[in-house]
Design a protein around this motif. Structure first.
Motif, PDB file in Angstrom:
ATOM      1  N   THR A  79      55.111 -31.106 -13.538  1.00  0.00           N
ATOM      2  CA  THR A  79      54.962 -31.934 -12.342  1.00  0.00           C
ATOM      3  C   THR A  79      55.421 -33.357 -12.592  1.00  0.00           C
ATOM      4  OG1 THR A  79      53.062 -30.574 -11.698  1.00  0.00           O
ATOM      5  CG2 THR A  79      53.331 -32.676 -10.581  1.00  0.00           C
ATOM      6  N   ILE A  80      55.101 -33.900 -13.750  1.00  0.00           N
ATOM      7  CA  ILE A  80      55.537 -35.256 -14.082  1.00  0.00           C
ATOM      8  C   ILE A  80      57.059 -35.327 -14.189  1.00  0.00           C
ATOM      9  CG2 ILE A  80      55.412 -37.066 -15.833  1.00  0.00           C
ATOM     10  CD1 ILE A  80      52.589 -36.172 -16.456  1.00  0.00           C
ATOM     11  N   GLY A  81      57.665 -34.307 -14.801  1.00  0.00           N
ATOM     12  CA  GLY A  81      59.127 -34.279 -14.900  1.00  0.00           C
ATOM     13  C   GLY A  81      59.799 -34.200 -13.537  1.00  0.00           C
ATOM     14  N   GLN A  82      59.245 -33.388 -12.631  1.00  0.00           N
ATOM     15  CA  GLN A  82      59.806 -33.311 -11.281  1.00  0.00           C
ATOM     16  C   GLN A  82      59.632 -34.633 -10.535  1.00  0.00           C
ATOM     17  OE1 GLN A  82      57.828 -29.972  -9.511  1.00  0.00           O
ATOM     18  NE2 GLN A  82      59.141 -28.459 -10.512  1.00  0.00           N
ATOM     19  N   HIS A  83      58.518 -35.307 -10.754  1.00  0.00           N
ATOM     20  CA  HIS A  83      58.300 -36.601 -10.105  1.00  0.00           C
ATOM     21  C   HIS A  83      59.301 -37.646 -10.611  1.00  0.00           C
ATOM     22  CE1 HIS A  83      56.155 -39.912  -8.231  1.00  0.00           C
ATOM     23  NE2 HIS A  83      56.074 -40.526  -9.402  1.00  0.00           N
ATOM     24  N   LEU A  84      59.561 -37.662 -11.919  1.00  0.00           N
ATOM     25  CA  LEU A  84      60.557 -38.593 -12.452  1.00  0.00           C
ATOM     26  C   LEU A  84      61.961 -38.237 -11.976  1.00  0.00           C
ATOM     27  CD1 LEU A  84      59.277 -39.044 -16.128  1.00  0.00           C
ATOM     28  CD2 LEU A  84      58.974 -40.576 -14.178  1.00  0.00           C
ATOM     29  N   LEU A  85      62.235 -36.967 -11.797  1.00  0.00           N
ATOM     30  CA  LEU A  85      63.529 -36.562 -11.247  1.00  0.00           C
ATOM     31  C   LEU A  85      63.704 -37.053  -9.815  1.00  0.00           C
ATOM     32  CD1 LEU A  85      66.117 -34.960 -11.763  1.00  0.00           C
ATOM     33  CD2 LEU A  85      64.940 -32.911 -10.938  1.00  0.00           C
ATOM     34  N   LEU A  86      62.621 -37.062  -9.047  1.00  0.00           N
ATOM     35  CA  LEU A  86      62.659 -37.615  -7.697  1.00  0.00           C
ATOM     36  C   LEU A  86      62.970 -39.109  -7.731  1.00  0.00           C
ATOM     37  CD1 LEU A  86      62.030 -37.320  -4.602  1.00  0.00           C
ATOM     38  CD2 LEU A  86      59.662 -37.888  -5.181  1.00  0.00           C
ATOM     39  N   LYS A  87      62.363 -39.834  -8.642  1.00  0.00           N
ATOM     40  CA  LYS A  87      62.632 -41.262  -8.774  1.00  0.00           C
ATOM     41  C   LYS A  87      64.086 -41.525  -9.159  1.00  0.00           C
ATOM     42  CE  LYS A  87      58.492 -43.030  -8.068  1.00  0.00           C
ATOM     43  NZ  LYS A  87      58.206 -44.035  -7.013  1.00  0.00           N
ATOM     44  N   CYS A  88      64.598 -40.736 -10.079  1.00  0.00           N
ATOM     45  CA  CYS A  88      65.991 -40.920 -10.522  1.00  0.00           C
ATOM     46  C   CYS A  88      66.973 -40.657  -9.383  1.00  0.00           C
ATOM     47  CB  CYS A  88      66.285 -39.988 -11.695  1.00  0.00           C
ATOM     48  SG  CYS A  88      65.369 -40.369 -13.201  1.00  0.00           S
ATOM     49  N   SER A  89      66.716 -39.632  -8.600  1.00  0.00           N
ATOM     50  CA  SER A  89      67.614 -39.310  -7.489  1.00  0.00           C
ATOM     51  C   SER A  89      67.614 -40.417  -6.442  1.00  0.00           C
ATOM     52  CB  SER A  89      67.202 -37.978  -6.864  1.00  0.00           C
ATOM     53  OG  SER A  89      67.217 -36.946  -7.825  1.00  0.00           O
ATOM     54  N   ALA A  90      66.429 -40.951  -6.128  1.00  0.00           N
ATOM     55  CA  ALA A  90      66.348 -42.021  -5.136  1.00  0.00           C
ATOM     56  C   ALA A  90      67.055 -43.288  -5.628  1.00  0.00           C
ATOM     57  CB  ALA A  90      64.891 -42.312  -4.813  1.00  0.00           C
ATOM     58  N   LEU A  91      66.872 -43.634  -6.907  1.00  0.00           N
ATOM     59  CA  LEU A  91      67.536 -44.823  -7.443  1.00  0.00           C
ATOM     60  C   LEU A  91      69.046 -44.654  -7.483  1.00  0.00           C
ATOM     61  CD1 LEU A  91      65.090 -45.696 -10.374  1.00  0.00           C
ATOM     62  CD2 LEU A  91      65.394 -46.969  -8.258  1.00  0.00           C
ATOM     63  N   ALA A  92      69.514 -43.445  -7.762  1.00  0.00           N
ATOM     64  CA  ALA A  92      70.960 -43.204  -7.790  1.00  0.00           C
ATOM     65  C   ALA A  92      71.581 -43.364  -6.410  1.00  0.00           C
ATOM     66  CB  ALA A  92      71.241 -41.816  -8.353  1.00  0.00           C
ATOM     67  N   LEU A  93      70.887 -42.923  -5.371  1.00  0.00           N
ATOM     68  CA  LEU A  93      71.413 -43.054  -4.019  1.00  0.00           C
ATOM     69  C   LEU A  93      71.347 -44.486  -3.509  1.00  0.00           C
ATOM     70  CD1 LEU A  93      69.895 -39.837  -2.371  1.00  0.00           C
ATOM     71  CD2 LEU A  93      72.253 -40.212  -3.126  1.00  0.00           C
ATOM     72  N   ILE A  94      70.453 -45.282  -4.023  1.00  0.00           N
ATOM     73  CA  ILE A  94      70.270 -46.653  -3.546  1.00  0.00           C
ATOM     74  C   ILE A  94      71.124 -47.645  -4.347  1.00  0.00           C
ATOM     75  CG2 ILE A  94      68.492 -48.460  -3.254  1.00  0.00           C
ATOM     76  CD1 ILE A  94      68.346 -46.248  -1.257  1.00  0.00           C
ATOM     77  N   THR A  95      71.773 -47.220  -5.415  1.00  0.00           N
ATOM     78  CA  THR A  95      72.516 -48.136  -6.279  1.00  0.00           C
ATOM     79  C   THR A  95      73.562 -48.982  -5.542  1.00  0.00           C
ATOM     80  OG1 THR A  95      72.160 -46.720  -8.199  1.00  0.00           O
ATOM     81  CG2 THR A  95      73.989 -48.270  -8.320  1.00  0.00           C
ATOM     82  N   PRO A  96      74.414 -48.415  -4.667  1.00  0.00           N
ATOM     83  CA  PRO A  96      75.390 -49.280  -3.959  1.00  0.00           C
ATOM     84  C   PRO A  96      74.737 -50.324  -3.071  1.00  0.00           C
ATOM     85  CG  PRO A  96      75.991 -46.962  -3.774  1.00  0.00           C
ATOM     86  CD  PRO A  96      74.611 -47.001  -4.333  1.00  0.00           C
ATOM     87  N   PHE A  97      73.647 -49.983  -2.425  1.00  0.00           N
ATOM     88  CA  PHE A  97      72.955 -50.944  -1.562  1.00  0.00           C
ATOM     89  C   PHE A  97      72.244 -52.012  -2.393  1.00  0.00           C
ATOM     90  CE2 PHE A  97      73.216 -46.844   0.526  1.00  0.00           C
ATOM     91  CZ  PHE A  97      73.790 -47.173   1.739  1.00  0.00           C
TER      92      PHE A  97
END
Length: 487
Positions: A182-200
């Motif tokens: 569960t912790i690994g999936q939660h960190l994967l969610l954080k990584c995906s959100a940060l990757a999509l927000i990088t240009p902004f």
């Protein structure tokens, strides 16, 4: 014996059908339980032992006394005021984190991306002249630039995390008892959100550090336009020196995830330490509360979050400096010079990636070049902590003033110890007649009242002001003779 004589007397009256033993007519019609009078008051009721025999109309509940209603109302008022206090301190913390800290974030980022400055501003005192000059030439608005874009990026990050958690099995929140999966999936969610927000994030950083006197003021939607432009040019940027997004995603995601992990770890540890300190303080005062109030929980949570954010920013400050320089490369941005406070300069860099930027910074500026603008971070968290503590004290005092004081329990006065009594003196030593009063008249080995062994006539002991004692043996013989005559 006296007890046997009484029993014979009452049994004689019962055999003669004395009216004393007859029951009334209404008592004879109603069958009574012979063991009813001998039942103990603490006996378990039958309707609880057998629910089928329970009465269909149970007795109404006891009416609450005015004292009980007053205590319940007072308890509800206390809970309501604690909720208001918790909400107030949360609002103050949110405003201090996003609004009060923004001017120092602007100054810190300007110091980080300025590679040609000869003042590193490691200490807060060196920033004061430059800030005074900027305020005198540009006004206070120079410290609030890019606030809208920063709040927009934070809102977009939360929105992307929420959307990903709904369309994927990745949890949005975790608990200390969550599994490693569960912790690994939660960190994967954080990584995906940060990757999509990088240009902004890059577009917001540009609006934060660019000078207002040498550049046009950005519009409300410019952060979305610039972010989408950089997102569409994922591999090839629109200018020669601008780094592609895929080179910026890895350091941006690494910095964001490390900041999240370090902040939560330090916050959890600080929370445990603060709660342990509060329990020790309550033990010293002699009153340990079973449940902590919501206001106390909110205060501990905000204090621990403050310490966690501060620790993460201090530890990751060199990584943040490298990250901001990578994002600013090729954006053709002009910033305010913080060496003197009334000059502007362009950002001209040519890095190939993260490690190239790190090596170039260490060679040209030294190890302290990674900590440029650290004095602004010190001022930010010092002011943030002072405002948070001040607001906590004020809200707590207002809450205690609005809540009526609880009545103090009555404390009984200490009872003074009794004085030691005089030693016991045998009553026979006072007067032989007084000692004879305590002897049993039915005992054959003891003389009657007022007599002495060997005396033939009884001597009645009489004290002044009292009638003479009655001979109980003679009265008992007279009582027996009257029973015999009745028979």
């Amino acid at each position: 014996m006296a007890g046997l004589d009484d029993y014979q007397f009452f049994s004689t009256l019962r055999e003669k059908d004395n009216p004393f033993w007859q029951k009334a007519a209404e008592d004879k019609e109603q069958p009574t339980d012979t063991m009813e009078h001998f039942r103990r008051p603490t006996e378990f009721p039958e309707n609880l032992l057998n629910p089928a025999k329970a009465s269909p109309n149970p007795p109404p509940p006891k009416a609450q006394t005015p004292r009980t209603n007053e205590l319940e109302i007072q308890k509800m008022q206390d809970v309501q005021m604690e909720k208001y206090g918790e909400l107030s301190i949360n609002i103050v913390s949110l405003c201090a984190q996003n609004l009060l800290s923004h001017p120092f974030i602007v100054v810190r980022r300007q110091c980080q991306v300025d590679i040609n400055s000869y003042r590193y501003h490691i200490l807060p005192i060196t920033l004061v002249p430059a800030l005074i000059h900027i305020q005198s030439f540009q006004g206070f608005s120079a410290f609030w630039k890019g606030l809208g874009s920063v709040l927009t990026v934070r809102g977009m990050t939360l929105g992307v995390e929420d959307c990903l958690s709904k369309f994927t099995p990745w949890p949005k929140e975790i608990s200390p008892h969550s599994s490693l999966k569960t912790i690994g999936q939660h960190l994967l969610l954080k990584c995906s959100a940060l990757a999509l927000i990088t240009p902004f994030y890059s577009a917001s950083l540009v609006e934060t550090v660019q000078s207002e006197i040498a550049s046009e003021k950005p519009g409300v939607l410019d952060v979305f336009k610039e972010g989408l432009t950089r997102l569409l040019s994922f591999t090839q940027p629109q200018t020669g020196r601008m780094l592609p997004v895929w080179l910026l995603i890895v350091p941006t995601v690494t910095h964001g995830v490390l900041q999240y992990i370090i902040g939560n770890a330090v916050s959890t540890l600080t929370s445990q330490v603060l709660r342990h300190y509060h329990r020790q303080d309550q033990h010293k005062q002699g009153a340990v509360s079973k449940e902590n109030g919501s206001f106390l929980d909110a205060s501990v949570r905000l204090q621990s979050a403050f310490v966690g954010h501060m620790a993460a920013d201090v530890i990751l400050y060199p990584l943040e400096t490298i990250l901001h320089r990578l994002h600013m490369q090729g954006t053709r941005t002009i910033i305010d010079s913080l060496d003197v406070g009334y000059e502007v300069k362009p950002i001209l860099t040519r890095y190939e990636g993260f490690f190239d930027c790190l090596n170039t910074t260490l060679q040209d500026e030294g190890i302290l070049g990674l900590f440029k603008g650290f004095g602004a971070l010190c001022i930010q968290y010092a002011l943030y902590g002072a405002v948070l503590k001040f607001a906590q004290v004020i809200i707590q005092e207002v809450t205690l003033a609005l809540v009526p004081p609880k009545p103090k329990p009555k404390v009984q006065d200490p009872v003074t110890p009794l004085a030691p009594s005089a030693p016991y003196t045998p009553i026979s030593s006072v007067h032989p007649g007084v000692a004879s009063l305590h002897s049993s008249p039915m005992h054959p080995s003891r003389p009657p009242y007022g007599g002495s062994p060997g005396s033939k006539r009884p001597l009645a002991y009489a004290s002044p002001g009292r009638r003479q004692d009655v001979d109980l043996r003679a009265e008992l013989e007279k009582h027996k003779s009257s029973l015999t005559l009745d028979d």
